[in-house]
Design an enzyme around this catalytic site. Structure first.
Site, PDB file in Angstrom:
ATOM      1  N   LYS A  95      -5.671 -10.957 -13.675  1.00 57.43           N
ATOM      2  CA  LYS A  95      -4.556 -10.435 -13.986  1.00 57.43           C
ATOM      3  C   LYS A  95      -3.402 -11.168 -14.232  1.00 57.43           C
ATOM      4  O   LYS A  95      -3.069 -12.131 -13.668  1.00 57.43           O
ATOM      5  CB  LYS A  95      -4.032  -9.500 -12.629  1.00 57.43           C
ATOM      6  CG  LYS A  95      -2.786  -8.737 -12.944  1.00 57.43           C
ATOM      7  CD  LYS A  95      -2.202  -8.087 -11.439  1.00 57.43           C
ATOM      8  CE  LYS A  95      -0.838  -7.462 -11.858  1.00 57.43           C
ATOM      9  NZ  LYS A  95       0.256  -7.945 -10.860  1.00 57.43           N
ATOM     10  N   GLY A 156       8.989  -5.704  -6.847  1.00 58.09           N
ATOM     11  CA  GLY A 156       9.620  -6.073  -5.480  1.00 58.09           C
ATOM     12  C   GLY A 156      10.897  -5.163  -5.382  1.00 58.09           C
ATOM     13  O   GLY A 156      11.546  -5.222  -4.200  1.00 58.09           O
ATOM     14  N   ALA A 182       4.234  -2.705 -10.541  1.00 50.37           N
ATOM     15  CA  ALA A 182       5.629  -3.149 -10.074  1.00 50.37           C
ATOM     16  C   ALA A 182       6.643  -2.206 -10.007  1.00 50.37           C
ATOM     17  O   ALA A 182       6.799  -1.222 -10.719  1.00 50.37           O
ATOM     18  CB  ALA A 182       6.201  -4.164 -11.114  1.00 50.37           C
ATOM     19  N   GLY A 183       7.616  -2.202  -8.910  1.00 46.55           N
ATOM     20  CA  GLY A 183       8.504  -1.300  -8.790  1.00 46.55           C
ATOM     21  C   GLY A 183       8.185  -0.172  -8.116  1.00 46.55           C
ATOM     22  O   GLY A 183       9.218   0.898  -7.778  1.00 46.55           O
ATOM     23  N   ASN A 204       2.129  -2.991  -3.859  1.00 45.38           N
ATOM     24  CA  ASN A 204       1.981  -4.094  -3.000  1.00 45.38           C
ATOM     25  C   ASN A 204       3.166  -4.120  -1.908  1.00 45.38           C
ATOM     26  O   ASN A 204       3.003  -3.747  -0.782  1.00 45.38           O
ATOM     27  CB  ASN A 204       1.847  -5.326  -3.826  1.00 45.38           C
ATOM     28  CG  ASN A 204       1.434  -6.620  -2.637  1.00 45.38           C
ATOM     29  OD1 ASN A 204       1.546  -6.471  -1.463  1.00 45.38           O
ATOM     30  ND2 ASN A 204       1.213  -7.620  -3.125  1.00 45.38           N
ATOM     31  N   THR A 205       4.269  -4.520  -2.252  1.00 52.19           N
ATOM     32  CA  THR A 205       5.495  -4.756  -1.614  1.00 52.19           C
ATOM     33  C   THR A 205       5.890  -3.421  -0.827  1.00 52.19           C
ATOM     34  O   THR A 205       5.834  -3.440   0.434  1.00 52.19           O
ATOM     35  CB  THR A 205       6.650  -4.896  -2.459  1.00 52.19           C
ATOM     36  OG1 THR A 205       6.389  -6.041  -3.302  1.00 52.19           O
ATOM     37  CG2 THR A 205       8.106  -4.921  -1.704  1.00 52.19           C
TER      38      THR A 205
END
Lengths: 256, 374
Positions: A95, A156, A182-183, A204-205
C-alpha cells in the site's frame, strides 16, 4: 467476491493496525471485523521478527498482510521501504503512501505516480493511497496500479466521504478496484461509500479509537455488507421532487 | 527568518484575555494565536477540566491510544557555556567526561537490550570534544541498531545538520530556554549560547537541512510560562508555514522547586504546566509532546492519555551512567526512576499501548554516493 491482482477477498472491509490500545484489543477487533486484508506500517513493525508485538498476534494465514509505506516523504523513500518489506518476507504487495506533510498526511500526487511506476516495474502489486482526483486515478491505473485508494477525507479526521463527487467519477471510470481509504469515521460513511459502488473501504482510526473497538468492528462489517448489497440491488435514483409510486407521468392522454 | 515577538507584549496580550475569549477559543475548531493567548491566561484556569477533555480527545484522534517511548543517551558533560540553571555549566566543579565511540556504543547497546528503539543523544556545548565529526561517527555506528536517533546538542550550521541527517540522525531538539531576551541575558553568563538570535534560528537551520522532526521548548521556571507558551505558539506557526515537510515537537523541561541548587526565578506549578500542555495541544493538535522523567511518576501517570505522546523511561543524565550506575555528574535530578518495563506497565494500565518502534532507519539510508561526502 472482490478480486485484486488475482487474489479474492470475501470481506470488502480492509483494516489497519494503528492506534489500538493494545495488540490484544487489535487482534480481537480485527477478527470481529471479518476483514481479510490488514495493512501494517513498515515503520511500526519488524516483519522479520515473529516476536514483534503486532506480528505475534496476527495470524498471517488468516489475514492477508498489506505492508504500507507510511512516513515516506518521496518516491525514493517509499520504494526503498517496499523493497525492504519484500526482503523481510512481506511479500510483493504494497500500500503506497507518500505523505510529505506530517500534519495532514495528504498524499503527494507527483511522487505517488513516480513510485507506482517504479514499483510496478520492480514486480510489486501496488495499491496507491491518493487524493480523490479522477485524472490521477486514471494515471495510476495506466501505470499499473492494482487498485486505487482515494481518500474520503484526510486521514484520521473521521469526517466521512467529503470527496463524494470525485469518488463517484473515479468509480465510474476505473478498470481496477476502487477502495475508499481514510476519513471513514462511522459505519454510515462506510455504507455510503459502498452504496456508491466502491469495491471496498479501509477503516482504521474509527475502529481503533472507538469506545469498544470490537463492537465497532462488527458494526463496520455490517455496514459494508449492507452498502454493498444495496449497490448490487440497484438503488432507486434520488429525486428533488416527490413522485407517485404508480406513475402516470402525465401521459394518460395517449390512446395508442 | 523567525523574529521573536516582544515578550512584554505577549504578557500584555495574555493579561488582556477575559472569560469571553476563553469561551470563544474553546468553541472553535482551528485555534489562532489570540485563542492560544486566552487558553494560557489566568481566565482559563477555571476551564482546565474542559481543556483536559478536549486535549485528550484531540490526542486520541490524531495519535491513537499509544505512547511512544525513548531514552536519552548522554555523550558528554563538557560545556563551554556558563548557564545559571544547568548542572553542566562551565563554572561548576564536577567530574566531566566525554564517551569514547566504544563507550557510546556500549551505552547504546544497554538501551537497545532493554528494549529501546528510539534514542536521544545529548551533550553539553564543547565542539572540541563533541563536534559534528564525533556525532556523525556515533550516528553511523548506531544507525543500524535503532529505528530513530534524535540529538539534543549545541546549535549547528545547516550543512552540518545535513551531514548528520545523511548519517542517520532523524530529529533535532533545541530549546530556546526562554523567549524573554532580558532573562535570557541574565542566565546565560558566558559562551556561545549568549547569542539569543543564533539559537532562535536553529530549528530553521535543522529543518532546512531536511531533518524529519524539529523540537522546541522553554525551560520552565526562568520567566513567565504563559508568555513562553504564546512565544512557542508564534514559533510553531512560523515553522509550520515555512517548513511544511517537518514534523514539530515540544518539550516541557521544568525546574522543579524542591530539586537541584538553582531556584526557579518564576516557579511553575504542576497545574501551570498542565495548562500549558493542554493549551498547546488545542492550538496545534498534531504536535508531538514530550513529558520526560524530570517529572514525577505520579504526574506522568496522571497525564497519560491527556496530551503528551512521548515518554522517556529509565533515564540517566550522567555520561556513561547506564553501564556504571555509580557514576556521578548528572545534568539534573530525575523525578521518575522507573524502568522501561515499569513505565510500559503504567501506560498499559491506562488503556494505552506503549510503542517502542515507530520509525525505521531505512527512511534515511540514502544511496551510497550521497551517504558520506568526506
Amino acid at each position: 467476491m472482490l478480486t485484486i491482482a488475482g487474489k479474492t477477498f470475501r470481506s470488502r472491509l480492509f483494516t489497519g493496525t494503528g492506534k489500538f490500545s493494545s495488540p490484544e484489543v487489535m487482534q480481537e477487533a480485527l477478527l470481529a471485523s471479518g476483514s481479510e486484508m490488514v495493512t501494517v506500517a513498515l515503520r511500526r513493525v519488524d516483519l522479520a521478527n515473529p516476536a514483534d508485538d503486532i506480528m505475534r498476534v496476527l495470524d498471517r494465514d488468516h489475514f492477508f498482510f498489506l505492508p504500507n509505506t507510511a512516513g515516506a516523504r518521496n518516491a525514493a523513500e517509499a520504494v526503498r521501504l517496499a523493497k525492504l518489506a519484500q526482503a523481510s518476507g512481506g511479500g510483493n504487495w504494497v500500500k503506497l503512501e507518500v505523505t510529505p506533510d506530517p500534519r495532514t498526511l495528504l498524499p503527494d500526487p507527483v511522487e505517488t505516480l513516480i513510485a507506482t511506476e517504479e514499483l510496478v516495474k520492480a514486480g510489486f502489486v501496488v495499491l496507491p493511497y491518493m487524493n480523490a482526483d479522477p485524472i490521477l486515478a486514471l494515471r495510476l491505473q495506466d501505470a499499473g496500479a492494482a487498485a486505487v485508494m482515494p481518500l474520503g477525507s484526510p486521514i484520521g479526521t473521521n469526517q466521512g466521504v467529503l470527496t463524494r463527487f470525485q469518488v463517484a467519477i473515479i468509480i465510474e471510470q476505473a478498470r481496477v478496484p476502487v477502495v475508499v481509504d481514510a476519513g471513514i469515521g462511522a459505519p454510515s460513511h462506510a455504507a455510503e461509500a459502498m452504496e456508491m459502488g466502491a469495491d471496498a473501504v479501509l477503516v482504521n482510526t474509527a475502529i481503533a479509537v472507538a469506545g469498544d473497538p470490537v463492537r465497532m468492528a462488527q458494526a463496520f462489517a455490517k455496514a459494508v455488507e449492507a452498502g454493498r448489497e444495496a449497490y448490487e440491488a440497484g438503488l432507486g435514483a434520488r429525486r428533488t421532487e416527490a413522485e407517485a409510486s404508480s406513475p402516470q407521468g402525465g401521459l394518460d392522454f395517449l390512446r395508442e | 527568518m523567525f523574529v521573536a515577538p516582544d515578550f512584554q507584549q505577549l504578557r500584555a496580550r495574555i493579561a488582556a484575555s477575559g472569560p469571553e475569549a476563553v469561551e470563544r477559543a474553546l468553541a472553535k475548531g482551528r485555534l489562532e494565536l489570540d485563542d492560544l493567548a486566552a487558553l494560557l491566561s489566568p481566565a482559563a484556569e477555571s476551564s482546565l477540566a474542559v481543556m483536559a477533555q478536549r486535549s485528550a480527545q484531540l490526542t486520541r484522534q490524531r495519535f491513537g491510544n499509544v505512547i511512544q517511548l525513548y531514552a536519552p543517551l548522554y555523550l558528554s558533560s563538557f560545556c563551554t557555556n556558563r548557564c545559571a540553571y544547568c548542572g553542566f555549566s562551565a563554572g561548576n566543579a564536577m567530574p566531566r567526561r566525554v564517551l569514547s565511540f566504544e563507550e557510546a556504543e556500549a551505552e547504546a547497546m544497554i538501551l537497545h537490550d532493554r528494549g529501546f528503539s528510539h534514542i536521544l543523544l545529548v551533550s553539553g556545548e564543547a565542539p572540541a570534544k563533541v563536534g559534528v565529526e564525533y556525532l556523525e561517527t556515533v550516528a553511523l555506528r548506531l544507525r543500524d541498531k535503532f529505528a530513530a536517533i534524535a540529538i539534543e546538542v549545541q546549535p549547528l550550521e545547516t550543512d552540518e545538520y545535513a551531514r548528520l541527517f545523511a548519517a542517520g540522525i532523524t530529529s533535532v531538539a533545541v530549546y530556546q530556554e526562554t523567549y524573554d531576551r532580558t532573562v535570557y541575558d541574565q542566565v546565560h553568563l558566558a559562551g556561545k549560547k549568549r547569542d539569543f538570535d543564533y539559537r532562535l534560528a536553529t530549528p530553521e537551520r535543522a529543518a532546512t537541512a531536511g531533518l524529519r522532526e524539529v523540537g522546541i521548548g522553554a525551560l520552565l521556571g526562568l520567566s513567565d510560562w504563559r508568555a513562553e507558551g504564546l512565544a512557542m505558539g508564534h514559533h510553531l506557526s512560523y515553522l509550520r508555514k515555512a517548513f511544511w515537510r517537518t514534523g514539530l515537537t515540544v518539550s516541557f523541561p521544568r525546574i522543579r522547586p524542591a530539586k537541584g541548587e538553582f531556584a526557579p526565578l518564576m516557579p511553575v506549578s504542576e497545574r501551570d504546566l498542565t495548562q500549558l500542555i493542554f493549551a498547546l495541544r488545542l492550538f496545534d493538535p498534531d504536535l508531538g509532546l514530550y513529558l520526560s522523567t524530570r517529572e514525577e511518576a505520579r504526574y506522568r501517570d496522571g497525564m497519560l492519555g491527556l496530551g503528551p505522546t512521548r515518554y522517556s523511561a529509565g533515564s540517566c543524565t550522567v555520561p556513561g551512567g547506564y553501564g556504571d550506575t555509580a557514576a556521578t555528574g548528572a545534568q539534573f535530578e530525575i523525578g521518575d526512576q522507573r524502568s522501561l518495563d515499569e513505565v510500559s506497565e503504567a501506560i498499559r494500565a491506562k488503556g494505552l499501548d506503549p510503542v517502542r518502534k515507530d520509525w525505521d532507519a531505512v527512511f534515511q539510508q540514502q544511496d551510497q554516493g550521497r551517504r558520506r561526502a568526506a
